[in-house]
Structure formats: structure tokens, C-alpha cells
Design an enzyme around this catalytic site. Structure first.
Site, PDB file in Angstrom:
ATOM      1  N   GLU A 286      37.443  33.569  33.305  1.00  0.00           N
ATOM      2  CA  GLU A 286      37.892  34.519  32.178  1.00  0.00           C
ATOM      3  C   GLU A 286      39.868  34.257  32.677  1.00  0.00           C
ATOM      4  O   GLU A 286      39.718  33.753  33.920  1.00  0.00           O
ATOM      5  CB  GLU A 286      38.269  35.997  33.042  1.00  0.00           C
ATOM      6  CG  GLU A 286      36.343  36.289  32.178  1.00  0.00           C
ATOM      7  CD  GLU A 286      36.228  35.841  30.855  1.00  0.00           C
ATOM      8  OE1 GLU A 286      36.918  36.187  29.921  1.00  0.00           O
ATOM      9  OE2 GLU A 286      35.397  35.587  30.223  1.00  0.00           O
ATOM     10  N   CYS A 320      47.197  39.950  33.183  1.00  0.00           N
ATOM     11  CA  CYS A 320      46.343  38.532  32.074  1.00  0.00           C
ATOM     12  C   CYS A 320      46.759  39.299  31.168  1.00  0.00           C
ATOM     13  O   CYS A 320      47.341  38.608  29.933  1.00  0.00           O
ATOM     14  CB  CYS A 320      45.328  37.897  31.978  1.00  0.00           C
ATOM     15  SG  CYS A 320      44.379  39.855  32.643  1.00  0.00           S
TER      16      CYS A 320
HETATM   17  P1  NAP Z   1      44.503  30.720  40.306  1.00  0.00           P
HETATM   18  O1  NAP Z   1      45.706  30.415  40.604  1.00  0.00           O
HETATM   19  O2  NAP Z   1      43.885  30.019  38.729  1.00  0.00           O
HETATM   20  O3  NAP Z   1      43.185  31.614  41.535  1.00  0.00           O
HETATM   21  C1  NAP Z   1      41.980  31.714  41.378  1.00  0.00           C
HETATM   22  C2  NAP Z   1      41.265  31.727  42.181  1.00  0.00           C
HETATM   23  O4  NAP Z   1      40.433  30.108  42.153  1.00  0.00           O
HETATM   24  C3  NAP Z   1      41.295  32.002  43.761  1.00  0.00           C
HETATM   25  O5  NAP Z   1      40.523  32.733  43.909  1.00  0.00           O
HETATM   26  C4  NAP Z   1      41.664  30.549  44.534  1.00  0.00           C
HETATM   27  O6  NAP Z   1      41.844  30.355  45.869  1.00  0.00           O
HETATM   28  C5  NAP Z   1      41.117  30.183  43.292  1.00  0.00           C
HETATM   29  N1  NAP Z   1      40.924  28.461  43.038  1.00  0.00           N
HETATM   30  C6  NAP Z   1      41.856  27.706  43.144  1.00  0.00           C
HETATM   31  N2  NAP Z   1      41.705  26.120  43.530  1.00  0.00           N
HETATM   32  C7  NAP Z   1      40.064  26.069  43.535  1.00  0.00           C
HETATM   33  C8  NAP Z   1      40.144  25.212  43.523  1.00  0.00           C
HETATM   34  N3  NAP Z   1      40.126  23.678  42.696  1.00  0.00           N
HETATM   35  N4  NAP Z   1      38.179  25.413  42.803  1.00  0.00           N
HETATM   36  C9  NAP Z   1      37.656  26.833  43.140  1.00  0.00           C
HETATM   37  N5  NAP Z   1      38.523  27.556  43.135  1.00  0.00           N
HETATM   38  C10 NAP Z   1      40.036  27.791  43.267  1.00  0.00           C
HETATM   39  O7  NAP Z   1      44.707  32.020  39.694  1.00  0.00           O
HETATM   40  P2  NAP Z   1      45.526  33.378  40.354  1.00  0.00           P
HETATM   41  O8  NAP Z   1      47.201  32.648  40.282  1.00  0.00           O
HETATM   42  O9  NAP Z   1      45.549  33.606  41.664  1.00  0.00           O
HETATM   43  O10 NAP Z   1      45.789  34.788  39.106  1.00  0.00           O
HETATM   44  C11 NAP Z   1      46.578  34.433  37.899  1.00  0.00           C
HETATM   45  C12 NAP Z   1      45.956  33.829  36.617  1.00  0.00           C
HETATM   46  O11 NAP Z   1      44.913  34.773  36.641  1.00  0.00           O
HETATM   47  C13 NAP Z   1      46.658  34.000  35.855  1.00  0.00           C
HETATM   48  O12 NAP Z   1      46.379  32.963  35.156  1.00  0.00           O
HETATM   49  C14 NAP Z   1      46.436  35.775  35.142  1.00  0.00           C
HETATM   50  O13 NAP Z   1      46.116  35.103  33.312  1.00  0.00           O
HETATM   51  C15 NAP Z   1      44.239  35.260  35.042  1.00  0.00           C
HETATM   52  N6  NAP Z   1      43.912  36.216  35.272  1.00  0.00           N
HETATM   53  C16 NAP Z   1      43.120  36.560  33.826  1.00  0.00           C
HETATM   54  C17 NAP Z   1      42.313  37.560  33.898  1.00  0.00           C
HETATM   55  C18 NAP Z   1      41.517  37.975  32.370  1.00  0.00           C
HETATM   56  O14 NAP Z   1      40.237  38.899  32.590  1.00  0.00           O
HETATM   57  N7  NAP Z   1      41.453  36.997  31.893  1.00  0.00           N
HETATM   58  C19 NAP Z   1      42.207  38.673  34.317  1.00  0.00           C
HETATM   59  C20 NAP Z   1      43.246  38.757  35.512  1.00  0.00           C
HETATM   60  C21 NAP Z   1      44.292  37.832  35.511  1.00  0.00           C
HETATM   61  P3  NAP Z   1      43.303  30.587  46.139  1.00  0.00           P
HETATM   62  O15 NAP Z   1      43.665  31.487  45.987  1.00  0.00           O
HETATM   63  O16 NAP Z   1      42.886  30.338  47.499  1.00  0.00           O
HETATM   64  O17 NAP Z   1      43.973  29.339  46.194  1.00  0.00           O
END
Ligand code: NAP
Ligand code: MG
Length: 515
Positions: A286, A320
Site C-alpha cells: 500500500e 496517504c
Molecule cells: P517509506 O520511506 O517507504 O518507508 C516505509 C517502510 O519501509 C519503513 O519501515 C522503511 O524503513 C521501510 N523501507 C525502506 N526501504 C526499504 C527497503 N529497501 N526494503 C524494505 N523496507 C524498506 O515510507 P514512509 O516515509 O515511512 O511513509 C510515508 C509513505 O507511506 C507515504 O508515501 C504515504 O502515502 C504512505 N502511506 C500509505 C498508506 C496507504 O494505506 N496506502 C498509509 C500510510 C502511509 P526505514 O524507516 O528504516 O527507512
């Protein structure tokens, strides 16, 4: 099965007695600053050499806590622990597993105010946002517990005269839960407890910006008496251990919520079958949004303006589902712009511990820089009519920011900013408004304010998003009420908080016995 699911009621902390409880909890969280939290593998608490430092975004001198940081070696141990415990957990009935979930729900309820205070400080949430989130986390647990019970009932198949047929749903094995920081408790709970309710075991890698609330989740899992190894807590950098977890041949599924870039990367990596792997991985991915609210001239303009401001600036636009585009039809454009700016000017920005605050800080330095970068880009792409700067304090406070006359192809109308920045776009008519709304790679949420039945019916068919709302905000989905997930590059649309969700972590098996 219990059919008594009800959404958790939020607490009104504006009442004096409740406010005192919250103030006490805030003080307790402050007294526990700089505590060290362990990673937990097969029930072992490991305080390794390295720590993730969790900083209060309202005041970067405050360290909310240090959480032990997992290495590749720890990741391997966690996967093995999940594999071992699956032999036991995967063979329990849904009703047996549900009892652990109900126990967890009561621990959440007991520690509720502490959880609210923790997120106010670690994530910069105001109390209504933080309390709404705890309520949602409890809802996920209660809802998925009932789903686990429902699995035991099986499903009807056509019975032949001399043959018995049944369909059962078997769990997959050990998988990974990777939540984001912006719903650091509720999404973490959903992406972890969903697969676990279905009979799988999990390695939970929380987001690095909010590890303390994640560590408290793990404490509650242990308090609820879950068997060792069913949930293994492995904080650590996504870029350092993420690929190891996702690509591991013993991992059966990935439940991810986060950005489009990381989500697509995980989707691609999880699709490759590697040596030693005898299954295809399932992925629930997601991702982000570029959500729009359309307003036409038949709408209640006051309601629409309030809905836009709440959807755009709630939790500083870091949802999001946040409204980052207001698409206004020509004949009400100027009046609506005026109303939106007026309501925005009433918002109080500050440390959420000042309980009257409407908007807190953005999450961290890199988030802050990214948002300010988009504000600079926006100055060339539209007219800045409100905000547009960081407040000069010891925290990451950015003023709610509004651009008008933004072109539909502008960067600030296309890319997810994930901060308090609203782009206002002019549309000629309703058809034009729908085209503009659909003109991004995302398709998560959207809303239409209108009293025109034809417009609403048309939007039902043509507004290309997973969660569409009419005459209300485009945020605040409730478990069981608004199953949540997006179209297009917003994700796999697995609809968390629905009857469908657990099935993503199960495989159906049909057994036929001839008599
Ligand atoms: P993110 O930077 O993509 O990180 C999400 C998770 O993925 C974190 O735990 C991160 O760890 C991990 N991660 C990073 N690189 C990775 C890799 N190569 N392999 C596996 N895991 C990895 O997103 P965020 O900044 O935390 O969250 C914001 C985003 O989430 C926004 O784009 C928002 O729209 C989206 N979101 C979507 C929904 C939905 O339901 N569609 C809901 C909420 C948020 P680290 O923190 O250690 O980097
Ligand atoms: Mg922080």
C-alpha cells in the site's frame, strides 16, 4: 463467531478530567525519555550495540528513546524464529488465535492514554489524531480476531451425492511486516496482527522515525502472552536490512505500507524466486496518494471549505489520504479560495503538548527539507497565497501552505509532498474536474462536495480511486466501515479492515472425499 464488532469510541480530552489523565501520561513519557528498548527474537530481549535514536520532532533536544537496531545476522535469526513458531501457531484454530488478540486488545485499552501521549511526542500528533489512531489500532485487533473466528466456519461448497467437499484456508508461513511512520501504531498493528490472526508468524520491521511506539507495541504483545517467535521485533534501517528480509527464500509474504518508490522496489524483489525457495511470495503493498477534493457550485461551500482544510492539514498533511489538491469549478473558485485561506489562518501550529494546538511538526529533518523544497518549486508553479515557510524554533514546524492557480501538470499537482501543502486547481466544469482528479499516477482517496445527483453518480463511475467520499473529508477511514486501499500506483488495494484482508495471507485448499 462474535458479530458484535463496534468501532472504538474516541476519548474527549477536552474534558477536564480526561485532560488531566493525558497531562499525567505526557509527564510519564517525558520521565521515560532516553530509555533503551530491546529487539525481541523468539522471546529473547536483545540490547545490541547499535541503537536507533528517536527524537521528538517538536523539540529535537528531546530523545524519546533508543531502540536496539537489528543487523542482517539478527534478521536471519528472526526469520528462523518465525519459521519455528509457525509449526505451532499455524496449527491453532482461528478461535484459539483470536483469544490472544482479545487479550492484546485489553492491554491496548489499559495503556491507551500512554500510547496517545507517546505518539504526540514521538510523531508530533495532536491529541485527537493520536487518540483516533489508538482507536483504529484497537479496531484492527478486534476486527481481525473476529475474522480469525470466522475462518473456522469454512465456506459452503456444492455437495455431491457420494462425495464430501470442503474448502479450508491455510496460513502461508513466516512473513515480514513493514509499516510506515505516519500511522506508527495503527498500520503497524494492522499489517502485523492481520497475518498473525490468519495463522502466520511475522518479522516486524518498524519505521525508523517512530521506533519507541513500535517497541511499546511489542511490550504489549508480550503482556498479552503471545507465544515466543510468533511476532519477532526487528527495528533497523530499511535500506540495510529491508532487502535481506524481502528477498529471503524462507519469507512467504510481505505486508508493506509506505512510499511508492520503496513499495515498487519491494514488489519487484519479492517477485523473484530465489535458490531454496519453493513458493511464490504474496505481497500486500500500500503506497502513497495525491488525493483530490472536487467542489462544484451546488455544494455547501462552508462544509466543503472545512473539509478541505481538515483533509489537507490534519497531521500536517502527512497522511496517504491527505487532500493535496483542491479542484474548484470556475464559478465558485474565488469564493472558495477565500474561505479556505480564512479557515487555514485560524489554525494554531505548535508543540502538540500545548493541548489546543491544531497542527504539530513534520516528522524529521529530511521530511522538512523535502517539503520546503516543494514549496520553493511551487513558487514558480502557482501563486503562494498562505504560509510557505518553516517557523524558526527547535522543531520541524512548517506553516500550512496554499498555492492557487496551479496547473494540473505542475510538480506540486503530481508528486506526493507529504506535508502541509495544498495546491488549488481551477476546473472549467465537472467533467474537466474529474479529468484533473484522475490525472496522476496515484488513486488512493478522493472526495466530491456537490448536491448534484448526476455529478455524484458520474463520480461513482469515473473517479478512479480506492476510497471515494461524498460531502465529507477524504481522510479518517474506519475499520469495517471504510475498508481501505488504493488503485493505480497507490497499491494492491488489499482493503485493510475488510472481510477480504486476511485472505491475502492465506491459501485456500479444497479437499474432496469420495464415499
Ligand atoms: P517509506 O520511506 O517507504 O518507508 C516505509 C517502510 O519501509 C519503513 O519501515 C522503511 O524503513 C521501510 N523501507 C525502506 N526501504 C526499504 C527497503 N529497501 N526494503 C524494505 N523496507 C524498506 O515510507 P514512509 O516515509 O515511512 O511513509 C510515508 C509513505 O507511506 C507515504 O508515501 C504515504 O502515502 C504512505 N502511506 C500509505 C498508506 C496507504 O494505506 N496506502 C498509509 C500510510 C502511509 P526505514 O524507516 O528504516 O527507512
Ligand atoms: Mg522522531
Amino acid at each position: 463467531m462474535r458479530d458484535d464488532f463496534k468501532n472504538e469510541v474516541t476519548i474527549d480530552f477536552s474534558k477536564a478530567e480526561k485532560r488531566h489523565e493525558l497531562e499525567k501520561a505526557i509527564k510519564e513519557v517525558e520521565d521515560s525519555f532516553e530509555t533503551k528498548y530491546p529487539l525481541v527474537i523468539a522471546g529473547d530481549h536483545i540490547l545490541s550495540g547499535e541503537y536507533i535514536k528517536s527524537v521528538n520532532p517538536s523539540n529535537i533536544d528531546e530523545v524519546v528513546g533508543y531502540v536496539a537496531k537489528g543487523s542482517i545476522e539478527m534478521a536471519e535469526r528472526a526469520i528462523q524464529a518465525g519459521e519455528m513458531s509457525f509449526k505451532y501457531w499455524g496449527n491453532l484454530s482461528g478461535c484459539e488465535r483470536a483469544r490472544y488478540l482479545y487479550a492484546l486488545s485489553s492491554v491496548f485499552k489499559r495503556r491507551r492514554v500512554e500510547l496517545v501521549a507517546t505518539m504526540m511526542i514521538e510523531a508530533g500528533k495532536t491529541w485527537p489524531e493520536a487518540d483516533g489512531e489508538v482507536a483504529e489500532a484497537i479496531d484492527f485487533i478486534e476486527y481481525y480476531a473476529r475474522e480469525a473466528e470466522r475462518l473456522d466456519e469454512g465456506e459452503d461448497l456444492v455437495r455431491l451425492p457420494d462425495e464430501d467437499n470442503e474448502i479450508i484456508y491455510r496460513p502461508l508461513g513466516v512473513g515480514v511486516s513493514i509499516p510506515p511512520w505516519n500511522f506508527s501504531l495503527s498500520i503497524l498493528t494492522g499489517t502485523t496482527i492481520g497475518p498473525v490472526a490468519a495463522g502466520n508468524t511475522v518479522v516486524l520491521k518498524p519505521a525508523s522515525a517512530t521506533p519507541v511506539i513500535a517497541a511499546k507495541f511489542m511490550e504489549m504483545v508480550e503482556e498479552a502472552g503471545f507465544p515466543d517467535g510468533v511476532i519477532n521485533f526487528l527495528p533497523g534501517s530499511g535500506s540495510e536490512i529491508g532487502d535481506y528480509l524481502v528477498t529471503h527464500p524462507k519469507i512467504h509474504f510481505v505486508a508493506f505500507t509506505g512510499s511508492k518508490e520503496v513499495g515498487i522496489h519491494i514488489y519487484e524483489e519479492a517477485a523473484k524466486v530465489r535458490p531454496g525457495q519453493a513458493h511464490l511470495k504474496k505481497t500486500v503493498i500500500e503506497m502513497g496518494g495525491k488525493d483530490a477534493i472536487i467542489v462544484d457550485s451546488t455544494a455547501d461551500l462552508d462544509l466543503a471549505a472545512r473539509g478541505i482544510v481538515e483533509s489537507a492539514f490534519g497531521f500536517q498533511g502527512q497522511k496517504c489520504s491527505a487532500c493535496s489538491r483542491a479542484i474548484l469549478i470556475d464559478d465558485i473558485y474565488d469564493e472558495m479560495v477565500e474561505r479556505i485561506v480564512y479557515l487555514t489562518s485560524k489554525l494554531e501550529v505548535g508543540d502538540p503538548r500545548g493541548l489546543t494546538v491544531d497542527m504539530g511538526p513534520v516528522i524529521d529533518d529530511s521530511g522538512c527539507k523535502k517539503i520546503l523544497g516543494y514549496i520553493e518549486i511551487g513558487k514558480d508553479e502557482g501563486e503562494l497565497i498562505y504560509g510557505g515557510y518553516k517557523i524558526d524554533t527547535n522543531g520541524y514546524f512548517i506553516m500550512p501552505t496554499i498555492f492557487k492557480d496551479v496547473d494540473l501538470e505542475a510538480k506540486i499537482a503530481q508528486e506526493e509532498i507529504f506535508g502541509p501543502v495544498l495546491s488549488i486547481i481551477r476546473a472549467g466544469d465537472f467533467k474537466d474536474a474529474l479529468n484533473i482528479a484522475n490525472n496522476t499516477a496515484y488513486g488512493l482517496t478522493g472526495s466530491v462536495y456537490s448536491r448534484n445527483r448526476d455529478h455524484l453518480e458520474r463520480a461513482r463511475r469515473e473517479f478512479d480511486v480506492g476510497n471515494l467520499y461524498f460531502n465529507r473529508v477524504c481522510t479518517g477511514a474506519m475499520v469495517g466501515v471504510h475498508p481501505f486501499g488504493g488503485f493505480k500506483l497507490s497499491g494492491t488495494d488489499a482493503k485493510s479492515g475488510s472481510h477480504d484482508y486476511l485472505k491475502y495471507f492465506l491459501q485456500p485448499k479444497v479437499i474432496s472425499e469420495k464415499f
